[in-house]
Design a protein around this motif. Structure first.
Motif, PDB file in Angstrom:
ATOM      1  N   MET A 109       0.830  -1.211   0.000  1.00 22.40           N
ATOM      2  CA  MET A 109       0.000   0.000   0.000  1.00 22.40           C
ATOM      3  C   MET A 109       0.862   1.257   0.000  1.00 22.40           C
ATOM      4  SD  MET A 109      -3.358   0.570   0.044  1.00 22.40           S
ATOM      5  CE  MET A 109      -4.173  -0.723   0.995  1.00 22.40           C
ATOM      6  N   ALA A 110       1.949   1.237   0.771  1.00 28.16           N
ATOM      7  CA  ALA A 110       2.825   2.407   0.831  1.00 28.16           C
ATOM      8  C   ALA A 110       3.415   2.718  -0.542  1.00 28.16           C
ATOM      9  CB  ALA A 110       3.949   2.180   1.854  1.00 28.16           C
ATOM     10  N   GLU A 111       3.742   1.657  -1.305  1.00 28.14           N
ATOM     11  CA  GLU A 111       4.291   1.849  -2.647  1.00 28.14           C
ATOM     12  C   GLU A 111       3.276   2.553  -3.545  1.00 28.14           C
ATOM     13  OE1 GLU A 111       5.122  -0.836  -6.620  1.00 28.14           O
ATOM     14  OE2 GLU A 111       4.816  -1.825  -4.685  1.00 28.14           O
ATOM     15  N   LEU A 112       2.007   2.129  -3.456  1.00 27.93           N
ATOM     16  CA  LEU A 112       0.966   2.732  -4.284  1.00 27.93           C
ATOM     17  C   LEU A 112       0.678   4.169  -3.866  1.00 27.93           C
ATOM     18  CD1 LEU A 112      -1.500  -0.285  -4.556  1.00 27.93           C
ATOM     19  CD2 LEU A 112       0.116   0.536  -6.279  1.00 27.93           C
ATOM     20  N   PHE A 113       0.690   4.408  -2.554  1.00 28.07           N
ATOM     21  CA  PHE A 113       0.470   5.772  -2.068  1.00 28.07           C
ATOM     22  C   PHE A 113       1.597   6.688  -2.556  1.00 28.07           C
ATOM     23  CE2 PHE A 113      -2.474   5.162   1.858  1.00 28.07           C
ATOM     24  CZ  PHE A 113      -3.400   4.519   1.052  1.00 28.07           C
ATOM     25  N   GLY A 114       2.821   6.172  -2.555  1.00 31.23           N
ATOM     26  CA  GLY A 114       3.944   6.958  -3.064  1.00 31.23           C
ATOM     27  C   GLY A 114       3.777   7.284  -4.537  1.00 31.23           C
ATOM     28  N   MET A 115       3.293   6.302  -5.298  1.00 30.08           N
ATOM     29  CA  MET A 115       3.038   6.519  -6.722  1.00 30.08           C
ATOM     30  C   MET A 115       1.978   7.598  -6.919  1.00 30.08           C
ATOM     31  SD  MET A 115       1.457   3.806  -9.485  1.00 30.08           S
ATOM     32  CE  MET A 115      -0.136   3.840  -8.618  1.00 30.08           C
ATOM     33  N   LEU A 116       0.915   7.557  -6.106  1.00 31.14           N
ATOM     34  CA  LEU A 116      -0.145   8.559  -6.213  1.00 31.14           C
ATOM     35  C   LEU A 116       0.343   9.934  -5.767  1.00 31.14           C
ATOM     36  CD1 LEU A 116      -3.131   6.406  -4.917  1.00 31.14           C
ATOM     37  CD2 LEU A 116      -2.709   7.136  -7.273  1.00 31.14           C
ATOM     38  N   ASP A 117       1.228   9.945  -4.772  1.00 36.49           N
ATOM     39  CA  ASP A 117       1.811  11.230  -4.339  1.00 36.49           C
ATOM     40  C   ASP A 117       2.579  11.898  -5.480  1.00 36.49           C
ATOM     41  OD1 ASP A 117       0.904  11.522  -1.736  1.00 36.49           O
ATOM     42  OD2 ASP A 117       2.594  10.451  -0.853  1.00 36.49           O
ATOM     43  N   ASP A 118       3.226  11.077  -6.320  1.00 35.41           N
ATOM     44  CA  ASP A 118       3.970  11.629  -7.452  1.00 35.41           C
ATOM     45  C   ASP A 118       3.050  12.334  -8.444  1.00 35.41           C
ATOM     46  OD1 ASP A 118       6.350  10.664  -6.431  1.00 35.41           O
ATOM     47  OD2 ASP A 118       6.326   8.826  -7.639  1.00 35.41           O
ATOM     48  N   GLU A 119       1.778  11.941  -8.463  1.00 34.81           N
ATOM     49  CA  GLU A 119       0.810  12.517  -9.410  1.00 34.81           C
ATOM     50  C   GLU A 119      -0.082  13.580  -8.773  1.00 34.81           C
ATOM     51  OE1 GLU A 119       1.082  11.694 -12.434  1.00 34.81           O
ATOM     52  OE2 GLU A 119       2.190   9.795 -12.353  1.00 34.81           O
ATOM     53  N   TRP A 120      -0.059  13.688  -7.447  1.00 33.27           N
ATOM     54  CA  TRP A 120      -1.038  14.500  -6.721  1.00 33.27           C
ATOM     55  C   TRP A 120      -1.061  15.957  -7.171  1.00 33.27           C
ATOM     56  CZ3 TRP A 120      -5.352  14.320  -4.231  1.00 33.27           C
ATOM     57  CH2 TRP A 120      -5.723  15.323  -3.342  1.00 33.27           C
ATOM     58  N   GLU A 121       0.091  16.601  -7.227  1.00 32.15           N
ATOM     59  CA  GLU A 121       0.143  18.018  -7.583  1.00 32.15           C
ATOM     60  C   GLU A 121      -0.386  18.252  -8.994  1.00 32.15           C
ATOM     61  OE1 GLU A 121       0.868  20.594  -5.757  1.00 32.15           O
ATOM     62  OE2 GLU A 121       1.401  19.458  -3.967  1.00 32.15           O
ATOM     63  N   ALA A 122      -0.006  17.399  -9.922  1.00 35.69           N
ATOM     64  CA  ALA A 122      -0.419  17.571 -11.312  1.00 35.69           C
ATOM     65  C   ALA A 122      -1.917  17.353 -11.497  1.00 35.69           C
ATOM     66  CB  ALA A 122       0.356  16.606 -12.211  1.00 35.69           C
ATOM     67  N   LEU A 123      -2.530  16.561 -10.614  1.00 33.66           N
ATOM     68  CA  LEU A 123      -3.956  16.263 -10.745  1.00 33.66           C
ATOM     69  C   LEU A 123      -4.850  17.325 -10.127  1.00 33.66           C
ATOM     70  CD1 LEU A 123      -3.997  12.420  -9.993  1.00 33.66           C
ATOM     71  CD2 LEU A 123      -4.314  13.532 -12.206  1.00 33.66           C
ATOM     72  N   GLN A 124      -4.324  18.129  -9.209  1.00 37.92           N
ATOM     73  CA  GLN A 124      -5.166  19.070  -8.476  1.00 37.92           C
ATOM     74  C   GLN A 124      -5.946  20.033  -9.372  1.00 37.92           C
ATOM     75  OE1 GLN A 124      -3.678  20.961  -4.901  1.00 37.92           O
ATOM     76  NE2 GLN A 124      -2.456  19.170  -4.383  1.00 37.92           N
ATOM     77  N   PRO A 125      -5.366  20.551 -10.475  1.00 33.26           N
ATOM     78  CA  PRO A 125      -6.163  21.437 -11.326  1.00 33.26           C
ATOM     79  C   PRO A 125      -7.411  20.778 -11.912  1.00 33.26           C
ATOM     80  CG  PRO A 125      -3.825  21.663 -11.833  1.00 33.26           C
ATOM     81  CD  PRO A 125      -3.958  20.490 -10.915  1.00 33.26           C
ATOM     82  N   TYR A 126      -7.416  19.454 -11.999  1.00 32.13           N
ATOM     83  CA  TYR A 126      -8.562  18.745 -12.557  1.00 32.13           C
ATOM     84  C   TYR A 126      -9.578  18.366 -11.489  1.00 32.13           C
ATOM     85  CZ  TYR A 126      -5.142  18.334 -16.287  1.00 32.13           C
ATOM     86  OH  TYR A 126      -4.203  18.614 -17.238  1.00 32.13           O
ATOM     87  N   LEU A 127      -9.255  18.651 -10.231  1.00 32.35           N
ATOM     88  CA  LEU A 127     -10.135  18.298  -9.129  1.00 32.35           C
ATOM     89  C   LEU A 127     -10.985  19.473  -8.669  1.00 32.35           C
ATOM     90  CD1 LEU A 127      -7.649  16.169  -6.968  1.00 32.35           C
ATOM     91  CD2 LEU A 127      -9.276  15.367  -8.700  1.00 32.35           C
ATOM     92  N   GLY A 128     -10.417  20.691  -8.726  1.00 26.99           N
ATOM     93  CA  GLY A 128     -11.114  21.838  -8.174  1.00 26.99           C
ATOM     94  C   GLY A 128     -10.999  21.842  -6.667  1.00 26.99           C
ATOM     95  N   GLY A 129     -11.715  22.732  -6.013  1.00 29.63           N
ATOM     96  CA  GLY A 129     -11.668  22.797  -4.557  1.00 29.63           C
ATOM     97  C   GLY A 129     -12.301  21.569  -3.934  1.00 29.63           C
ATOM     98  N   LYS A 130     -13.561  21.285  -4.319  1.00 24.56           N
ATOM     99  CA  LYS A 130     -14.266  20.103  -3.842  1.00 24.56           C
ATOM    100  C   LYS A 130     -14.313  19.066  -4.957  1.00 24.56           C
ATOM    101  CE  LYS A 130     -17.257  22.393  -0.472  1.00 24.56           C
ATOM    102  NZ  LYS A 130     -18.661  22.662  -0.059  1.00 24.56           N
ATOM    103  N   PHE A 131     -14.187  17.809  -4.577  1.00 26.58           N
ATOM    104  CA  PHE A 131     -14.200  16.730  -5.564  1.00 26.58           C
ATOM    105  C   PHE A 131     -14.611  15.449  -4.865  1.00 26.58           C
ATOM    106  CE2 PHE A 131     -10.111  16.773  -3.544  1.00 26.58           C
ATOM    107  CZ  PHE A 131      -9.735  15.445  -3.426  1.00 26.58           C
ATOM    108  N   THR A 132     -14.949  14.454  -5.621  1.00 25.30           N
ATOM    109  CA  THR A 132     -15.326  13.161  -5.056  1.00 25.30           C
ATOM    110  C   THR A 132     -14.268  12.112  -5.378  1.00 25.30           C
ATOM    111  OG1 THR A 132     -16.528  12.408  -7.016  1.00 25.30           O
ATOM    112  CG2 THR A 132     -17.769  13.735  -5.406  1.00 25.30           C
ATOM    113  N   THR A 133     -14.375  10.971  -4.725  1.00 23.65           N
ATOM    114  CA  THR A 133     -13.489   9.851  -5.063  1.00 23.65           C
ATOM    115  C   THR A 133     -13.656   9.488  -6.532  1.00 23.65           C
ATOM    116  OG1 THR A 133     -13.889   9.031  -2.816  1.00 23.65           O
ATOM    117  CG2 THR A 133     -12.744   7.551  -4.333  1.00 23.65           C
TER     118      THR A 133
END
Length: 229
Positions: free
Chosen positions: A1-25
């Motif tokens: 799980m930690a490996e996958l979370f690390g992978m998602l952390d690598d994408e987190w900043e780049a994805l934020q513009p597509y999420l907006g302030g509020k977003f769902t899973t």
């Protein structure tokens, strides 16, 4: 799980513009599929597409929910409860989240007067509350030690895990009259305690002119400490 979370952390900043302030899973999953396909493919490779009848205990959506829940435990996102899901989700409801740095502080009387003055002041507050900016500023300033650029308070009277909470990001470098949109970076920001931040907004509103932090220090009778390069 930690490996996958690390992978998602690598994408987190780049994805934020597509999420907006509020977003769902569901929104997060869709953004990952469209804008981080390699990360999404890794989840599908391990857990399949998921959904009813897949036979897997975990699915990519489970992992994304657990990832966001972990961010909520670390105060990086805020869990807002359940909202109706859009077509394509396995159930009728889905968890809604909000990026913590996008949650505007409670509007004070100083801010009300500040934003009622001119349109440029509203833009100033928008820039200060840009998602991720405060977090990035805190991260950069922790290397030399957190302190308010006006009163030099460090929050040392508070437990260590609470000290960050007294600091706010202040957009310092551009006067209201500067036209046009531009990228805002941490180099444009000052770090202020909440009290000095309110005082500075009050000073600008009362005098109806822009004050950089150094100028404000003269008004308040403080000397600004040397800013890190």
């Amino acid at each position: 799980m930690a490996e996958l979370f690390g992978m998602l952390d690598d994408e987190w900043e780049a994805l934020q513009p597509y999420l907006g302030g509020k977003f769902t899973t569901q929104t997060f999953r869709n953004a990952l599929e469209q804008h981080a396909p390699r990360a999404w493919a890794k989840l599908v490779e391990r857990y399949g597409q998921g959904g009813k009848g897949s036979g897997n205990y975990y699915s990519p959506s489970n992992i994304l929910y657990n990832y966001l829940n972990d961010k909520a435990r670390n105060s990086l996102v805020v869990r807002r409860g359940f909202v109706p899901s859009k077509k394509g989700w396995g159930t009728g409801i889905v968890v809604e989240w909000e990026i913590a740095d996008a949650v505007a502080p409670v509007t004070s009387e100083e801010d009300k007067q500040f934003i009622e003055g001119r349109a440029e002041r509203r833009e100033h507050l928008f820039r200060e509350r840009k998602a991720g900016l405060r977090r990035d500023l805190l991260r950069a300033r922790k290397r030399t030690g957190l302190s308010c650029d006006i009163c030099k308070s460090t929050g040392s009277h508070l437990p260590e895990d609470m000290r960050d909470s007294i600091f706010e990001a202040h957009h310092d470098k551009e006067p209201f009259s500067t036209p046009g949109e531009r990228a805002v970076t941490i180099k444009d920001m000052a770090l202020l305690c909440a009290n000095c931040h309110r005082l500075l907004h009050r000073l600008v509103a009362l005098r109806d002119q822009w004050f950089e932090v150094e100028e404000a220090c003269e008004q308040f009778g403080f000397e600004i400490r040397a800013m890190s390069a």
